[in-house]
Scaffold this active site. Structure first.
Site, PDB file in Angstrom:
ATOM      1  N   GLY A 195      66.975 112.295  55.047  1.00  0.00           N
ATOM      2  CA  GLY A 195      68.350 112.047  54.649  1.00  0.00           C
ATOM      3  C   GLY A 195      68.549 112.329  53.168  1.00  0.00           C
ATOM      4  O   GLY A 195      67.595 112.409  52.386  1.00  0.00           O
ATOM      5  N   CYS A 196      69.806 112.465  52.763  1.00  0.00           N
ATOM      6  CA  CYS A 196      70.097 112.856  51.378  1.00  0.00           C
ATOM      7  C   CYS A 196      69.799 111.731  50.390  1.00  0.00           C
ATOM      8  O   CYS A 196      69.083 111.934  49.403  1.00  0.00           O
ATOM      9  CB  CYS A 196      71.537 113.339  51.255  1.00  0.00           C
ATOM     10  N   PHE A 197      70.351 110.520  50.617  1.00  0.00           N
ATOM     11  CA  PHE A 197      69.999 109.394  49.754  1.00  0.00           C
ATOM     12  C   PHE A 197      68.486 109.179  49.767  1.00  0.00           C
ATOM     13  O   PHE A 197      67.869 108.922  48.722  1.00  0.00           O
ATOM     14  CB  PHE A 197      70.678 108.117  50.246  1.00  0.00           C
ATOM     15  N   ALA A 198      67.899 109.272  50.962  1.00  0.00           N
ATOM     16  CA  ALA A 198      66.461 109.023  51.101  1.00  0.00           C
ATOM     17  C   ALA A 198      65.650 109.990  50.246  1.00  0.00           C
ATOM     18  O   ALA A 198      64.648 109.603  49.634  1.00  0.00           O
ATOM     19  CB  ALA A 198      66.048 109.130  52.561  1.00  0.00           C
ATOM     20  N   THR A 199      66.065 111.257  50.190  1.00  0.00           N
ATOM     21  CA  THR A 199      65.345 112.242  49.393  1.00  0.00           C
ATOM     22  C   THR A 199      65.369 111.876  47.915  1.00  0.00           C
ATOM     23  O   THR A 199      64.330 111.830  47.250  1.00  0.00           O
ATOM     24  CB  THR A 199      65.944 113.641  49.609  1.00  0.00           C
TER      25      THR A 199
END
Length: 325
Positions: free
Chosen positions: A134-138
Site C-alpha cells: 500500500g502507499c502509506f505502508a510504503t
C-alpha cells in the site's frame, strides 16, 4: 519483450502503469481490461494519453500474457482470479490489498510474496505472484525498517501522514469533491488504518520482539498526489550513527535517498523515489518520508517488482523526473 495485461484499466493506478510502460524498453501492452469502457480508446479515461497511444479498452482477457497487473478495488482481486484463469507461466502483480498479509498470501495454489523491494528483493526475483504494498505502508515502512533491522525500536512510534486525493481512487465521493477538498484538511481511520497490518508485519520481520504500538493518524491533503509522512520515537543513539545505519541499509536501493536536510513532497512527485530525512532533538528522532502515492506507492513499485521478476535492472523504465516547481 514482456507481454503485459492490465485489469481494471480505467483507474488512477492503471493510468500510471500505462504512462510508464509506454516508454519501458522491455515491455509491450497486450490489453487493458475495463468492462465499463470496453471498445473505447484509453484516452476516454486517461485524457493525457490522447495522441500518445492508439489502443482501446477491452472486456476480453488474454490468459497467455507474461505478466498481468491487477488494478481492482480492494477485495476484488480474489474474485477476479476465481473467474479468470491465466497460463501457468503468467506472473501476477496485485496492486490491491487481498494478499499482503501472511494469513492471506496463499490462494488457489498461488503463494503471493510481499513486494517491497527494499525488504524482500531476493524473494521477489524468484516469485511468480506479488502483493504490491500500500502507499502509506510504503512510505512508513521505508522510514522504519533500518531501525527495525538494528533492533532500535523500543517505544511507541507516532506517525502522521498526509496523502493526495488520488489515494482515494477514481470514483468520486464527498471527500474527494473539489469544493470539499480544496483549502481543507481532515483525518480519517485514525489508529486503525488498514495499512497498519502490513507495516507491523514488515517491522516484525526484522525485529520480531517489537510489541509496542505504531500510532498512525492518516490525513487527506489539499493536493492530487504525494505522501508526506512524519514519524517520531525515542532513540538514545546519536544522529550520526543513526544516519550511518540508514545509509548502510539503503546502499543498494536505487530509489531511496537518506538526508539530514529538510525535504518536501515536490522532490518525489511523479517519480519512483523515496527521500527520508532524519533529525534529532534530545532523545527524540524525527523521521520524514516522502513518496508519490501513485508511483513508488503503487504503479512505479509494481513495475520495479516486474523488472526484478524478469531479471532486469530494477530501475528500467523508472528514470522519471520530479515536478520541482
Amino acid at each position: 519483450m514482456i507481454n503485459i495485461g492490465i485489469i481494471g484499466g480505467s483507474g488512477y493506478t492503471a493510468g500510471e502503469l500505462i504512462r510508464i510502460l509506454m516508454f519501458h524498453p522491455n515491455a509491450t501492452l497486450d490489453f487493458v481490461y475495463s468492462t465499463t469502457n470496453a471498445g473505447k480508446p484509453l484516452s476516454v479515461a486517461h485524457h493525457d494519453l490522447m495522441g500518445d497511444i492508439e489502443m482501446n479498452f477491452t472486456d476480453t482477457v488474454n490468459p497467455n500474457v507474461n505478466v498481468v497487473f491487477l488494478c481492482l478495488g480492494h477485495g476484488k482481486s480474489k474474485s477476479f482470479l476465481e473467474q479468470n484463469q491465466f497460463a501457468s507461466h503468467t506472473k501476477i502483480i496485485d496492486l490491491g490489498n487481498d494478499f499482503r498479509l501472511i494469513k492471506d498470501k496463499e490462494f488457489d495454489n498461488k503463494s503471493f510474496v510481499y513486494g517491497l523491494p527494499e525488504l524482500n528483493k531476493a524473494v521477489i526475483k524468484n516469485a511468480q505472484f506479488i502483493a504490491n504494498p500500500g502507499c502509506f505502508a510504503t512510505a512508513i515502512q521505508l522510514a522504519l525498517l533500518p531501525l527495525a533491522k538494528n533492533e532500535m525500536l523500543t517505544t511507541d512510534v507516532h506517525i502522521n501522514a498526509t496523502t493526495g486525493s488520488t489515494g482515494a481512487g477514481v470514483s468520486p465521493s464527498e471527500t474527494t469533491h473539489f469544493s470539499w477538498r480544496s483549502n481543507n484538511m481532515s483525518h480519517y481511520k485514525a489508529f486503525e488504518h488498514q495499512h497498519l497490518g502490513e507495516i507491523n508485519q514488515s517491522v516484525n520481520q526484522l525485529q520480531a520482539d517489537y510489541t509496542n504500538e505504531l500510532i498512525f493518524v492518516p490525513n487527506r491533503g489539499d493536493f492530487a498526489r504525494g505522501i508526506f509522512a512524519t514519524l517520531y520515537t525515542t532513540i538514545e543513539e546519536n544522529l550520526e550513527d543513526i544516519v550511518a545505519k540508514y545509509e548502510a541499509f539503503y546502499k543498494d536501493q536505487p530509489f531511496v535517498t537518506v538526508t539530514t536536510t529538510g525535504i518536501n513532497m515536490k522532490q518525489v512527485v511523479q517519480t519512483n523515489k523515496c527521500i527520508i530525512s532524519l533529525m534529532k532533538k534530545g532523545n527524540r528522532l524525527l523521521i520524514t518520508s516522502v513518496i508519490d502515492n501513485l508511483t513508488k506507492g503503487a504503479s512505479g513499485q509494481a513495475i520495479q517488482n516486474m523488472n526484478l521478476m524478469f531479471g532486469l535492472d530494477e530501475t528500467t523504465g523508472l528514470h522519471l523526473k520530479p515536478s520541482g516547481f
